[in-house]
Write a protein that holds these residues in place. Structure first.
Motif, PDB file in Angstrom:
ATOM      1  N   GLY A   7      -7.305  24.977   3.516  1.00 43.39           N
ATOM      2  CA  GLY A   7      -5.943  25.315   3.141  1.00 43.39           C
ATOM      3  C   GLY A   7      -5.438  24.437   2.022  1.00 43.39           C
ATOM      4  N   ASP A   8      -4.171  24.650   1.625  1.00 43.75           N
ATOM      5  CA  ASP A   8      -3.580  24.004   0.453  1.00 43.75           C
ATOM      6  C   ASP A   8      -3.905  22.506   0.366  1.00 43.75           C
ATOM      7  N   VAL A   9      -4.625  22.109  -0.667  1.00 47.88           N
ATOM      8  CA  VAL A   9      -4.963  20.693  -0.886  1.00 47.88           C
ATOM      9  C   VAL A   9      -3.809  20.067  -1.674  1.00 47.88           C
ATOM     10  N   VAL A  10      -3.136  19.093  -1.055  1.00 47.33           N
ATOM     11  CA  VAL A  10      -1.903  18.552  -1.631  1.00 47.33           C
ATOM     12  C   VAL A  10      -2.176  17.200  -2.282  1.00 47.33           C
ATOM     13  N   GLY A  11      -2.373  17.232  -3.587  1.00 48.70           N
ATOM     14  CA  GLY A  11      -2.395  16.041  -4.417  1.00 48.70           C
ATOM     15  C   GLY A  11      -3.468  15.020  -4.110  1.00 48.70           C
ATOM     16  N   HIS A 181       1.556  25.530   4.720  1.00 50.82           N
ATOM     17  CA  HIS A 181       0.946  24.230   4.986  1.00 50.82           C
ATOM     18  C   HIS A 181       0.936  23.889   6.475  1.00 50.82           C
ATOM     19  N   VAL A 182       1.328  24.823   7.326  1.00 54.38           N
ATOM     20  CA  VAL A 182       1.397  24.585   8.773  1.00 54.38           C
ATOM     21  C   VAL A 182       0.346  25.457   9.463  1.00 54.38           C
ATOM     22  N   VAL A 200      -3.874  28.750   7.407  1.00 54.50           N
ATOM     23  CA  VAL A 200      -4.930  27.761   7.628  1.00 54.50           C
ATOM     24  C   VAL A 200      -4.330  26.368   7.786  1.00 54.50           C
ATOM     25  N   GLY A 201      -3.198  26.099   7.105  1.00 57.17           N
ATOM     26  CA  GLY A 201      -2.638  24.753   7.080  1.00 57.17           C
ATOM     27  C   GLY A 201      -3.037  24.039   5.805  1.00 57.17           C
ATOM     28  N   MET A 202      -2.756  22.755   5.742  1.00 57.31           N
ATOM     29  CA  MET A 202      -2.964  22.012   4.492  1.00 57.31           C
ATOM     30  C   MET A 202      -4.014  20.923   4.652  1.00 57.31           C
TER      31      MET A 202
END
Length: 268
Positions: A7-11, A181-182, A200-202
């Protein structure tokens, strides 16, 4: 065929977490293809609250073994979006303007194994700028050539994602939700063989809002404008790593496993 999807890869926190955790996951699952949502990889204009991707961060993902990177509502934030979306392994939402830079689908091939990755964004995430995602997906399915299809559906709305999954059940191998992101607790295989999860979440820092420090986001929520005295920043603390592992047989799913765990802190 085996597929690993993040899921979203944050930084920077998310990138460091993948650099630490992905080698062991590759050894454990031995996936044929690895896909990650990267629309939050970088702070491109933090004073305006904008994210997106840079070529430098993308190359870090590719060196780890990621085969394709999907996007979403932040795909069009970077100032150098033509270069980023022009990368042959980067996707942006299929149902955005066909005249915009980039592509919405990508056929991955390794030996005799093939996987078509498709990225769409829901109208709950980009309400004014996109076509209805379902017709865009159906047109792409008419053109595809028998490879299993993995859809990253980037949307705020569970209804939007679930309705599309049932509409395409049996015609696609998987529809995996991203954007909130959840991680949701509804991973399953639909009656005709499509694997599904609402979100999927982050892969990002847990102690904040969606991987970000809350200060900027709360102020922007109050003002409905980017606050002049603040800049968007990443949260700190332990990093949540969320992924889906798929086993495909032909063009349908045989198994789906959804996991989300807390790793070590990436930033102090």
């Amino acid at each position: 065929m085996k597929v690993l999807f993040f899921g979203d890869v944050v930084g920077e926190p998310g990138l460091r977490a993948l650099e630490r955790e992905l080698p062991a996951l590759l050894e454990r699952f031995a996936p044929d293809f690895v896909v990650a949502n990267g629309e939050n990889l970088d702070l491109t204009l933090p004073e305006q609250g904008r994210a997106g991707m840079t070529l430098a961060s993308l190359e870090r993902l590719f060196r780890l073994g990621v085969d394709a990177v999907t996007g979403g509502n932040h795909s069009f934030d970077p100032p150098d979006l033509e270069a980023v979306l022009g990368h042959p392994r980067v996707l942006r939402p299929l149902n955005y303007s066909p005249l915009a830079p980039g592509r919405g689908s990508l056929l991955l091939e390794k030996g005799e194994k093939r996987l078509l990755v498709v990225n769409v964004v829901g109208r709950s995430a980009l309400p004014l700028a996109v076509e209805d995602p379902l017709p865009a997906l159906e047109r792409t399915l008419v053109q595809e050539e028998g490879a299993p299809v993995l859809v990253d559906f980037h949307s705020e709305s569970v209804f939007e994602k679930m309705a599309a999954a049932y509409a395409l059940d049996g015609r696609i191998a998987a529809l995996l939700g991203t954007h909130t992101h959840v991680p949701t607790a509804d991973a399953r295989i639909l009656p005709r063989g499509t694997a599904y999860v609402s979100d999927v979440g982050m892969v990002g820092a847990e102690d904040g809002m969606q991987g970000y420090d809350p200060a900027f986001l709360v102020a922007a929520y109050r003002l409905r404008l980017p606050p002049k005295s603040l800049r968007l920043a990443y949260a700190k603390g332990p990093v949540r790593v969320s992924y889906v592992f798929l086993e495909l047989h032909g063009t349908r799913a045989k198994a789906i496993a959804h996991a989300s765990f807390l790793g070590e802190g990436a930033l102090s």
